[in-house]
Enzyme design. Structure first.
Site, PDB file in Angstrom:
ATOM      1  N   PRO A  47      86.953 -17.309 -55.524  1.00 26.70           N
ATOM      2  CA  PRO A  47      86.846 -18.626 -54.879  1.00 26.70           C
ATOM      3  C   PRO A  47      86.916 -18.495 -53.362  1.00 26.70           C
ATOM      4  CG  PRO A  47      88.408 -18.697 -56.706  1.00 26.70           C
ATOM      5  CD  PRO A  47      88.079 -17.256 -56.479  1.00 26.70           C
ATOM      6  N   CYS A  49      86.478 -20.950 -49.903  1.00 28.34           N
ATOM      7  CA  CYS A  49      86.284 -22.287 -49.364  1.00 28.34           C
ATOM      8  C   CYS A  49      85.104 -22.312 -48.391  1.00 28.34           C
ATOM      9  CB  CYS A  49      87.550 -22.762 -48.662  1.00 28.34           C
ATOM     10  SG  CYS A  49      88.921 -23.065 -49.802  1.00 28.34           S
ATOM     11  N   ALA A  81      88.305 -23.396 -54.098  1.00 28.04           N
ATOM     12  CA  ALA A  81      89.431 -24.231 -54.515  1.00 28.04           C
ATOM     13  C   ALA A  81      88.975 -25.684 -54.561  1.00 28.04           C
ATOM     14  CB  ALA A  81      90.596 -24.065 -53.544  1.00 28.04           C
ATOM     15  N   GLN A 123      88.122 -23.258 -59.943  1.00 27.58           N
ATOM     16  CA  GLN A 123      89.523 -23.112 -59.552  1.00 27.58           C
ATOM     17  C   GLN A 123      90.046 -24.487 -59.154  1.00 27.58           C
ATOM     18  OE1 GLN A 123      90.931 -21.533 -55.676  1.00 27.58           O
ATOM     19  NE2 GLN A 123      91.778 -19.824 -56.873  1.00 27.58           N
ATOM     20  N   TYR A 206     100.036 -22.581 -51.381  1.00 26.17           N
ATOM     21  CA  TYR A 206      99.695 -23.935 -51.764  1.00 26.17           C
ATOM     22  C   TYR A 206     100.738 -24.462 -52.758  1.00 26.17           C
ATOM     23  CZ  TYR A 206      95.488 -22.722 -49.241  1.00 26.17           C
ATOM     24  OH  TYR A 206      94.620 -22.317 -48.252  1.00 26.17           O
ATOM     25  N   ARG A 254      95.782 -17.906 -60.646  1.00 31.47           N
ATOM     26  CA  ARG A 254      95.855 -17.063 -59.447  1.00 31.47           C
ATOM     27  C   ARG A 254      97.255 -17.189 -58.857  1.00 31.47           C
ATOM     28  NH1 ARG A 254      91.717 -16.103 -54.460  1.00 31.47           N
ATOM     29  NH2 ARG A 254      91.036 -14.528 -55.957  1.00 31.47           N
TER      30      ARG A 254
END
Length: 383
Positions: A47, A49, A81, A123, A206, A254
């Site tokens: 993934p 961004c 994401a 994701q 996150y 993840r």
């Protein structure tokens, strides 16, 4: 590790070792079956961004970006994401799946990926206290104010990422229940969009990683303190997501295997978490590191995160993916052949070379699987 359809087929390291001795050598280009999904090879597009969505919508950029990596021969293609709420975005340009209108453009992407004989993965993510930021090409990490399109952010505790950042709102129990419900709702939309693999993002500082790490989680209720408590929110979300998706659908998580900071989240806790997640029906741990605090010193070098994937795979008896400065087909192949991981997640190198997997086929002396539209010309010219 041999191709397995469930983790329960090989419940111990001893069983896996016996099985491997009798199996043909597995390399980067060996297909991998996880539950009801078979990947053509062990190359996954990590993934990444793109920061160019409007109101969470995928557009032609995302179709071409992800579709070109499928044309390039990767076995598994992950979206960036994808935020489960507008508040859960890293930046205003993040993909989203918090409303039904987001489904159709994502479905178009998933359909094209499958047309190219690859597998689509999504994701699902919540940025927590690291949300409401400017895209990296403007001012990386700067928190946007409301006049700039920013929003207030949430976290396990009222502790900002940078000391000068606005203090995040500490989630109360009702807020936690809402996060769980939002992940389930986004999962249902992902199913409608046709994705074949779900990954829950619990890395890079996150929201879920914030709950895991004692550096960011200062709670004194059932979601803070002990390892069991700090894992609780992720465990509850994974439990609900697993119940929501079909039994034959793979579920990945993840994680950051370490904060790279004394007293933070570390590999020993990651192994324990992986064991718990395996018992909940998680099939693979996508193993990254870092992101909880801006002051961590990270020894970045080629393959620097691979040992963490290897340790989790060995000690938790679960499939893993390795990521982090994997830039050459031979290097990615070594990750698989050595038994360090079951998938090689390629990120920045995929940006440089969308045809990484096709080039890996050539380097590893396998017939290249060019798409029909390219292959007739490429093969003919090479003769």
């Amino acid at each position: 590790m041999s191709n397995v359809t469930s983790q329960s087929e090989c419940p111990s390291n001893a069983c896996r070792a016996d099985h491997d001795r009798n199996a043909p050598e597995i390399d980067l280009l060996t297909p991998l079956t996880i539950r009801g999904v078979t990947l053509r090879n062990r190359i996954a597009v990590s993934p990444m961004c793109q920061y160019c969505s409007e109101d969470g919508f995928a557009d032609d950029w995302h179709l071409v970006h992800l579709g070109s990596r499928a044309v390039g021969g990767a076995g598994l293609i992950f979206t960036e994401a994808t935020a489960i709420t507008a508040q859960g975005r890293i930046s205003p340009g993040d993909l989203g799946l918090w409303k039904d209108e987001h489904i159709e453009p994502l479905a178009r992407i998933a359909k094209f990926i499958h047309r190219m004989n690859a597998v689509s993965g999504i994701q699902l993510a919540h940025a927590g206290r690291k949300g409401s930021c400017a895209p990296p090409w403007q001012d990386r990490g700067r928190v946007l104010n409301k006049e700039e399109g920013g929003w207030s952010v949430i976290a396990p505790s009222a502790v900002p990422f940078h000391s000068e950042d606005p203090v995040p709102q500490e989630l109360d129990l009702a807020g936690i229940e809402q996060v769980i419900a939002d992940f389930v709702a986004a999962t249902k939309r992902a199913l409608k969009a046709g994705f074949k693999v779900i990954e829950v993002h619990s890395a890079h500082g996150y929201l879920f990683h914030e709950f895991l790490s004692p550096l960011s989680n200062k709670r004194t209720d059932k979601y803070g303190g002990s390892l069991e408590n700090r894992m609780r929110l992720l465990v509850e979300v994974v439990t609900e997501v697993r119940k929501t998706i079909p039994d034959d659908m793979p579920l990945f998580v993840r994680i950051s295997a370490t904060d790279w900071v004394e007293g933070g989240w570390d590999i020993a806790q990651s192994v324990q978490l992986a064991r718990v997640l395996k018992g909940l029906g998680v099939d693979l741990i996508d193993t990254s590191t870092g992101g909880t605090v801006p002051t961590a010193t990270i020894p970045v070098k080629p393959g620097y995160q691979v040992p963490f994937a290897e340790q989790i795979r060995k000690e938790a008896s679960i499939m893993t993916g390795a990521v982090g400065l994997i830039t050459e087909p031979s290097q990615a192949n070594d990750v698989i052949v050595s038994g360090s991981a079951d998938l090689a997640f390629i990120a920045r190198e995929m940006l440089r070379d969308p045809y990484f997997a096709l080039h890996a086929e050539r380097e590893l002396n396998q017939e290249q699987s060019w798409p029909l539209q390219y292959g007739y010309a490429v093969v003919r010219r090479s003769r």
